[in-house]
Design a protein around this motif. Structure first.
Motif, PDB file in Angstrom:
ATOM      1  N   ILE B 192       0.658  -1.252   0.256  1.00  0.00           N
ATOM      2  CA  ILE B 192      -0.059  -0.075   0.044  1.00  0.00           C
ATOM      3  C   ILE B 192       0.925   1.077   0.049  1.00  0.00           C
ATOM      4  O   ILE B 192       1.748   1.439   0.681  1.00  0.00           O
ATOM      5  CB  ILE B 192      -0.839   0.130   1.061  1.00  0.00           C
ATOM      6  N   GLY B 193       0.702   2.071  -1.060  1.00  0.00           N
ATOM      7  CA  GLY B 193       1.493   3.207  -1.246  1.00  0.00           C
ATOM      8  C   GLY B 193       2.559   2.983  -2.002  1.00  0.00           C
ATOM      9  O   GLY B 193       3.265   4.079  -2.359  1.00  0.00           O
ATOM     10  N   GLU B 195       2.198   0.663  -4.838  1.00  0.00           N
ATOM     11  CA  GLU B 195       1.463  -0.153  -5.753  1.00  0.00           C
ATOM     12  C   GLU B 195       1.854   0.517  -7.236  1.00  0.00           C
ATOM     13  O   GLU B 195       2.064  -0.360  -8.215  1.00  0.00           O
ATOM     14  CB  GLU B 195      -0.040  -0.300  -5.531  1.00  0.00           C
ATOM     15  N   HIS B 196       1.707   1.833  -7.174  1.00  0.00           N
ATOM     16  CA  HIS B 196       2.069   2.319  -8.651  1.00  0.00           C
ATOM     17  C   HIS B 196       3.316   2.142  -9.088  1.00  0.00           C
ATOM     18  O   HIS B 196       3.513   2.079 -10.440  1.00  0.00           O
ATOM     19  CB  HIS B 196       1.905   3.909  -8.474  1.00  0.00           C
ATOM     20  N   ILE B 197       4.519   1.916  -8.258  1.00  0.00           N
ATOM     21  CA  ILE B 197       5.762   1.348  -8.856  1.00  0.00           C
ATOM     22  C   ILE B 197       5.754   0.218  -9.375  1.00  0.00           C
ATOM     23  O   ILE B 197       6.328  -0.224 -10.492  1.00  0.00           O
ATOM     24  CB  ILE B 197       6.666   1.789  -7.427  1.00  0.00           C
TER      25      ILE B 197
END
Lengths: 97, 388
Positions: B192-193, B195-197
């Motif tokens: 969480i936090g 996930e975009h990576i």
């Protein structure tokens, strides 16, 4: 062999440094920020593994480590102050908000 | 070619250990399973709290985890122990293991049929003695590292985990993937936090969408509970160690997974049958995560820690990496590798990463981990339903 610093800044745009040696109040600390070495006066005691601000952070501003947002400041934080759960609020996993 | 000395199973799969495993299908059979194992040198056993009072998908998941451990290529043979009246029956677990691995030695002991626990232990001891003897005839052979599946884990993290141990494990993960092997990233809560990576490294839009879905459903659960996740994620020990938020923890955690493309996202305890980097959807709970990855077939685990942890899987060797030298020294009986040299400026992340990779080939070839030497057999199954 890497140079030895008492605190590590992960990415050049971070506004906090993580200490790898406990730091006493009012201690000057050298840091590598990107390619530059900067000196910061740490005002508070920072335990091993904790963070201090390397830039002025205003209330509500993003706190950045690893070049990414790790939370928001709940109060104004001056350069050299301890940054932890007392003045950093997580933006994620907040079922209470 | 990177090689290690392992066991080649008749179906082509490889094992890095040759366990004779005593496996209870239900919590009521724990004492008998332990009794059998403690009487026969060369066996190990698992204990758990489930196997009855479960329904539907939850019961299926428990059975899948048990079968995954029995069918694991690190296991030469297995004795499944049941009470006789439970939901998850020993006969069914044994039959399923046999279905997956027809070549494997699989036996069952049912306590009610045997006439009590003492008789059941005696029956199991007799079967286990023979199985250990048969297992001892297996020989290690030279096997390519491309056959290895590595599980990655961090537990008891501190703020150094994301600076030293996890980035070094990331280097080892990249080395294994480049050698043709497989690496599992897990602990959905601890992405969480970040996930975009990870989603940005997905091989296609479908895999990327699944990354966001998993995180979204995890956060939805937290919102339903109406709680600030801090106190569990990060844990009190994490916070004491300097971690301030789940985002900070996650951004440190994902370094374990190195830099290679994300090939797939799979469910808890699902068989891992692809190469490259895979994300398995597991809780952040260390032992449930460990158990899920091993049920999916990971051969060995590299487990990084900053606060210290001593746990280990009963089936997959679990290598501990310390994020700081003080921990490496204070819990030396539990920790295998020191990544604290990165913090003290003695070694680079790449150097420690190479050491972790070398260590995992040594362990795959038979060198015991500290957790194995001390006999850790931690096991916990994720629950997705209530006990009835």
């Amino acid at each position: 062999m890497m140079a030895k610093f008492r605190a590590i800044v992960m990415k050049a745009n971070d506004n906090v440094a993580t200490v790898v040696e406990p730091i006493a109040p009012n201690t000057g600390v050298d840091l590598k920020v990107g390619e530059e070495t900067v000196s910061i006066q740490v005002s508070e005691a920072i335990p091993f593994g904790h963070k201090f601000a390397i830039r002025e952070i205003g209330e509500g501003d993003r706190i950045v480590k690893y070049g990414e947002v790790i939370g928001l400041a709940t109060q104004n934080i001056k350069v050299g102050q301890h940054v932890h759960v007392h003045n950093l609020e997580s933006c994620r996993g907040r079922g209470d908000k | 070619m990177m090689k290690f000395q392992g066991y080649r199973r008749p179906d082509g799969k490889v094992g890095v250990r040759n366990h004779v495993l005593i496996l209870p299908s239900v919590t009521c059979a724990n004492r008998v399973a332990r009794g059998i194992s403690q009487s026969v040198i060369g066996t190990n056993w698992i204990e758990h709290q489930h196997g009855c009072g479960q329904l539907g998908a939850d019961a299926d998941l428990t059975a899948q985890v048990l079968v995954g451990h029995g069918a694991h290529p690190n296991v030469f043979g297995v004795i499944v122990v049941g009470l006789g009246c439970e939901t998850i029956r020993a006969q069914d677990i044994a039959a399923n293991i046999k279905k997956h691995c027809p070549y494997k030695a699989v036996e069952t002991v049912i306590i009610q049929d045997a006439g009590g626990s003492v008789n059941a232990i005696a029956q199991g001891v007799s079967l286990a003695k023979q199985m250990v003897n048969d297992a001892s005839l297996s020989k290690r052979v030279s096997i390519d590292a491309s056959d290895l599946i590595l599980g990655t884990e961090c537990g008891g993290s501190d703020a150094c985990s994301g600076i030293s141990a996890n980035p070094a494990l990331g280097v080892a993960s990249d080395l294994l993937i480049d050698a043709g092997g497989t690496v599992i990233l897990a602990e959905t809560t601890e992405i969480i936090g970040a996930e975009h990576i990870i989603a940005g490294r997905a091989v296609n839009a479908q895999v990327a969408a699944r990354c966001f879905e998993l995180i979204n459903s995890c956060e939805t659960e937290v919102r339903k509970m109406g709680v600030d996740m801090r106190g569990s994620q990060p844990s009190p020990g994490n916070i004491e160690g300097g971690l301030s938020s789940i985002e900070e923890k996650s951004l440190g955690c994902i370094h374990k997974a190195g830099t290679r493309p994300l090939q797939a996202v799979i469910d808890y305890a699902s068989p891992v049958n692809m190469k490259g980097l895979v994300w398995m959807d597991t809780p952040g709970h260390d032992i449930e995560q460990l158990t899920g990855m091993v049920a999916g077939g990971c051969h060995l685990v590299v487990f990084t820690t900053g606060r210290g942890t001593c746990c280990g899987s009963p089936v997959a060797p679990t290598i501990k990496v310390a994020s700081n030298t003080a921990l490496f020294e204070s819990m030396n009986d539990n920790i295998d590798v020191n990544a604290g040299t990165i913090i003290s400026g003695l070694e680079s992340v790449e150097q420690v990463g190479k050491r972790i990779f070398d260590e995992l080939l040594e362990v795959a070839s038979g060198n015991p981990t500290k957790a194995e030497i001390l006999g850790f057999n931690d096991f916990a199954i994720r629950r997705i339903g209530p006990t009835i």
